[in-house]
Design a protein around this motif. Structure first.
Motif, mmCIF file in Angstrom:
data_model
loop_
_atom_site.group_PDB
_atom_site.id
_atom_site.type_symbol
_atom_site.label_atom_id
_atom_site.label_comp_id
_atom_site.label_asym_id
_atom_site.label_seq_id
_atom_site.Cartn_x
_atom_site.Cartn_y
_atom_site.Cartn_z
ATOM 1 N N VAL A 1 85.454 37.153 144.029
ATOM 2 C CA VAL A 1 84.915 38.476 144.328
ATOM 3 C C VAL A 1 84.707 38.592 145.838
ATOM 4 O O VAL A 1 84.078 37.726 146.450
ATOM 5 C CB VAL A 1 83.587 38.704 143.573
ATOM 6 C CG1 VAL A 1 82.991 40.044 143.928
ATOM 7 C CG2 VAL A 1 83.809 38.599 142.074
ATOM 8 N N PRO A 2 85.266 39.629 146.450
ATOM 9 C CA PRO A 2 85.082 39.795 147.893
ATOM 10 C C PRO A 2 83.632 40.129 148.224
ATOM 11 O O PRO A 2 82.854 40.512 147.343
ATOM 12 C CB PRO A 2 86.012 40.951 148.243
ATOM 13 C CG PRO A 2 86.197 41.696 146.969
ATOM 14 C CD PRO A 2 86.066 40.686 145.861
ATOM 15 N N ASP A 3 83.288 40.003 149.477
ATOM 16 C CA ASP A 3 81.942 40.302 149.945
ATOM 17 C C ASP A 3 81.600 41.757 149.641
ATOM 18 O O ASP A 3 82.217 42.676 150.192
ATOM 19 C CB ASP A 3 81.856 40.036 151.449
ATOM 20 C CG ASP A 3 80.539 40.478 152.038
ATOM 21 O OD1 ASP A 3 79.481 40.114 151.475
ATOM 22 O OD2 ASP A 3 80.560 41.211 153.046
ATOM 23 N N ALA A 4 80.646 41.959 148.749
ATOM 24 C CA ALA A 4 80.282 43.311 148.315
ATOM 25 C C ALA A 4 79.778 44.166 149.470
ATOM 26 O O ALA A 4 80.123 45.348 149.570
ATOM 27 C CB ALA A 4 79.228 43.234 147.210
ATOM 28 N N THR A 5 78.995 43.587 150.356
ATOM 29 C CA THR A 5 78.456 44.348 151.479
ATOM 30 C C THR A 5 79.580 44.910 152.333
ATOM 31 O O THR A 5 79.555 46.080 152.718
ATOM 32 C CB THR A 5 77.538 43.455 152.339
ATOM 33 O OG1 THR A 5 76.502 42.925 151.504
ATOM 34 C CG2 THR A 5 76.923 44.242 153.476
ATOM 35 N N GLY A 6 80.585 44.094 152.596
ATOM 36 C CA GLY A 6 81.721 44.550 153.390
ATOM 37 C C GLY A 6 82.501 45.652 152.694
ATOM 38 O O GLY A 6 82.919 46.627 153.326
ATOM 39 N N VAL A 7 82.695 45.533 151.392
ATOM 40 C CA VAL A 7 83.425 46.555 150.642
ATOM 41 C C VAL A 7 82.640 47.859 150.638
ATOM 42 O O VAL A 7 83.199 48.935 150.892
ATOM 43 C CB VAL A 7 83.739 46.086 149.206
ATOM 44 C CG1 VAL A 7 84.348 47.224 148.386
ATOM 45 C CG2 VAL A 7 84.674 44.882 149.227
ATOM 46 N N TYR A 8 81.333 47.789 150.382
ATOM 47 C CA TYR A 8 80.523 49.012 150.386
ATOM 48 C C TYR A 8 80.511 49.656 151.777
ATOM 49 O O TYR A 8 80.544 50.882 151.896
ATOM 50 C CB TYR A 8 79.090 48.730 149.920
ATOM 51 C CG TYR A 8 78.982 48.586 148.421
ATOM 52 C CD1 TYR A 8 79.178 49.686 147.582
ATOM 53 C CD2 TYR A 8 78.702 47.365 147.827
ATOM 54 C CE1 TYR A 8 79.083 49.568 146.205
ATOM 55 C CE2 TYR A 8 78.605 47.236 146.452
ATOM 56 C CZ TYR A 8 78.805 48.344 145.647
ATOM 57 O OH TYR A 8 78.719 48.232 144.286
ATOM 58 N N ARG A 9 80.510 48.842 152.812
ATOM 59 C CA ARG A 9 80.569 49.359 154.176
ATOM 60 C C ARG A 9 81.891 50.111 154.392
ATOM 61 O O ARG A 9 81.929 51.183 154.968
ATOM 62 C CB ARG A 9 80.429 48.223 155.183
ATOM 63 C CG ARG A 9 80.254 48.683 156.606
ATOM 64 C CD ARG A 9 80.034 47.531 157.585
ATOM 65 N NE ARG A 9 79.067 46.548 157.133
ATOM 66 C CZ ARG A 9 79.339 45.251 156.939
ATOM 67 N NH1 ARG A 9 80.537 44.771 157.177
ATOM 68 N NH2 ARG A 9 78.414 44.425 156.525
#
Length: 124
Positions: free
Chosen positions: A51-59
């Motif tokens: 799973v990729p870094d969620a914070t980066g994806v949401y950003r």
């Protein structure tokens, strides 16, 4: 096989390719909330089921919405026991145009990368 080192040379942090990947995921299917998009990203072979870094994806989702590539709205998730609203993202017409541009750009990059790999192999 990569030489073990903490370096972008292993290609694990190609964050710029998140944009076309997110656009492609949304263009191929229905509107999705952020975590569903993240799960779809994890299915791409390059991410090896991690799973990729969620914070980066949401950003990225927020940035893409600000650029007019996506829109979002709050919806209640009926399958979620807590009944908490989730932000659901949709691709816009501008986002579809951007995705078409990415296709052309990536074909150009593919040619360049092939040439670069040949140059590197001749040098090492």
């Amino acid at each position: 096989m990569y030489i073990d080192m903490d370096c972008p040379c292993q290609g694990k942090n190609l964050d710029k390719l998140l944009q076309p990947l997110i656009l492609c995921i949304l263009a191929r299917g229905q509107d999705m909330h952020g975590f569903a998009i993240i799960k779809e990203i994890a299915k791409v072979p390059r991410f090896e089921d991690k799973v990729p870094d969620a914070t980066g994806v949401y950003r990225y989702l927020k940035k893409m919405e600000g650029s007019g590539l996506l829109t979002s709205k709050w919806e209640l998730d009926e399958e979620d026991d807590a009944g908490k609203p989730k932000r659901v993202f949709s691709i816009t017409a501008q986002g579809r145009g951007c995705l078409a541009n990415w296709s052309l750009a990536l074909v150009d990059y593919e040619k360049y990368i092939h040439q670069l790999v040949e140059m590197i192999n001749e040098s090492v």
